[in-house]
Write an enzyme that holds these catalytic residues in place. Sequence first.
Site, PDB file in Angstrom:
ATOM      1  N   HIS A 125      50.103  46.960  43.180  1.00 26.36           N
ATOM      2  CA  HIS A 125      49.912  46.080  44.341  1.00 26.36           C
ATOM      3  C   HIS A 125      50.951  46.328  45.444  1.00 26.36           C
ATOM      4  O   HIS A 125      50.808  45.795  46.549  1.00 26.36           O
ATOM      5  CB  HIS A 125      49.988  44.604  43.936  1.00 26.36           C
ATOM      6  CG  HIS A 125      48.885  44.172  43.019  1.00 26.36           C
ATOM      7  ND1 HIS A 125      47.551  44.361  43.323  1.00 26.36           N
ATOM      8  CD2 HIS A 125      48.907  43.567  41.792  1.00 26.36           C
ATOM      9  CE1 HIS A 125      46.809  43.886  42.325  1.00 26.36           C
ATOM     10  NE2 HIS A 125      47.599  43.409  41.393  1.00 26.36           N
ATOM     11  N   ASP A 161      43.256  48.571  35.538  1.00 26.85           N
ATOM     12  CA  ASP A 161      43.789  47.210  35.550  1.00 26.85           C
ATOM     13  C   ASP A 161      42.678  46.239  35.968  1.00 26.85           C
ATOM     14  O   ASP A 161      41.754  46.602  36.696  1.00 26.85           O
ATOM     15  CB  ASP A 161      44.951  47.151  36.553  1.00 26.85           C
ATOM     16  CG  ASP A 161      45.737  45.845  36.496  1.00 26.85           C
ATOM     17  OD1 ASP A 161      46.780  45.826  35.821  1.00 26.85           O
ATOM     18  OD2 ASP A 161      45.302  44.859  37.128  1.00 26.85           O
ATOM     19  N   HIS A 163      42.843  44.020  38.092  1.00 25.25           N
ATOM     20  CA  HIS A 163      42.916  43.793  39.537  1.00 25.25           C
ATOM     21  C   HIS A 163      42.754  45.103  40.303  1.00 25.25           C
ATOM     22  O   HIS A 163      43.081  46.175  39.796  1.00 25.25           O
ATOM     23  CB  HIS A 163      44.274  43.176  39.902  1.00 25.25           C
ATOM     24  CG  HIS A 163      44.589  41.898  39.183  1.00 25.25           C
ATOM     25  ND1 HIS A 163      45.308  41.870  38.006  1.00 25.25           N
ATOM     26  CD2 HIS A 163      44.262  40.617  39.474  1.00 25.25           C
ATOM     27  CE1 HIS A 163      45.428  40.610  37.605  1.00 25.25           C
ATOM     28  NE2 HIS A 163      44.792  39.830  38.467  1.00 25.25           N
ATOM     29  N   ASP A 248      45.180  43.899  31.385  1.00 24.02           N
ATOM     30  CA  ASP A 248      44.708  42.545  31.674  1.00 24.02           C
ATOM     31  C   ASP A 248      43.187  42.446  31.763  1.00 24.02           C
ATOM     32  O   ASP A 248      42.662  41.357  32.010  1.00 24.02           O
ATOM     33  CB  ASP A 248      45.366  41.970  32.944  1.00 24.02           C
ATOM     34  CG  ASP A 248      45.529  42.968  34.059  1.00 24.02           C
ATOM     35  OD1 ASP A 248      45.031  44.101  33.936  1.00 24.02           O
ATOM     36  OD2 ASP A 248      46.162  42.611  35.079  1.00 24.02           O
TER      37      ASP A 248
HETATM   38 ZN   LIG Z   1      46.437  43.299  36.972  1.00 28.33          ZN
END
Ligand SMILES: [Zn+2]
Length: 340
Positions: A125, A161, A163, A248
């Site tokens: 991120h 991931d 995200h 995750d």
């Molecule tokens: Zn993540």
Amino acid sequence: MTTGLVDDDAFLLHRAPYDHPEHPGRLSAIRERLEREGLASRFRRVAAREATREELLAVHTEEHVDRVAATAGLPYVQLDPDTYTSSDSARAARLAAGGLVDLTREVLSGALANGFALLRPPGHHAEADRAMGFCLFNNVAIAVQAARRSGVSRVLVVDWDLHHGNGTQHAFEEDPDVLYFSTHQYPFYPGTGAVDEVGRGAGRGRTVNVAWPAGMGDAEYLAAFDRVLLPIARAFDPQLVLVSCGFDAAAGDLLGGMRLSGEGYAAMTERVLSLAGGRVVLALEGGYNLDAIGAAAAACTRVLLGERAPSPAITGRVHPAAERAIEATLSLHRPFWPGM
Ligand SMILES: [Zn+2]
């Protein structure tokens, strides 16, 4: 041929002064699981070393590098609503990035077959100019740039991931020589990663987003890998694969709603190992259920070490929402990848 491991006690020193899902116990849980399964001793360790300023500046701005450096020695700084530093975080972040650079170089030189980097803080991120989403420096993007400076021309980043890796996508979205593929819960944090984000300018077609709702499991992820990732990646013909290895998307995660099993992660690892002559490095990103991340890390490790991935117990059809997401990605990307 051996698998390299980057892991350093300094990564445990990055910690929030309050309950935070991205905490040192995550690494401890993975370490304990690898020990218990007799896997830890099968790696060759690669020492983490601090990334140089030049390596960081290949991805980040001077201002961001200085802002992170300025947190050194301070007990606690909040950089964004989710992202903290403690007194040793700046050093941990430099060690994570530099360790991944060196591990990647050893895979490229042939000294190691492949690698696994158990890094904290995570990276995908982090934007050029700011920390975000638990991430200080974009470890994978920094390793991509270092690999290219040592002569690699085409790199694939696979981001599994939960995200979307906004920082990594933005680092390379105009770059025709870095293919970024992400599967992620959508709409969800961080808000980027829509299917029609396909790259810009010379990089059009080199950003591939499979954006889908919660509830996806082994069948859906493997369908995305087999029908989207592998055909595009084979056409792109990368010389190196870096994986933003978030756990995750595992069933039972505290932040996400996906249902991947350890076998599913192993099967994804086996698929990426079929690319780039097996020159693959996994770099830890998220993953917040301690049992699930230990199991997933062990499952991926076994495949990196050369064991066959067990077949996931897939029953039933691919979820209709996944079919729609996969088809949406394919239809946008067919013009860029003739023959798909
Ligand atoms: Zn993540």
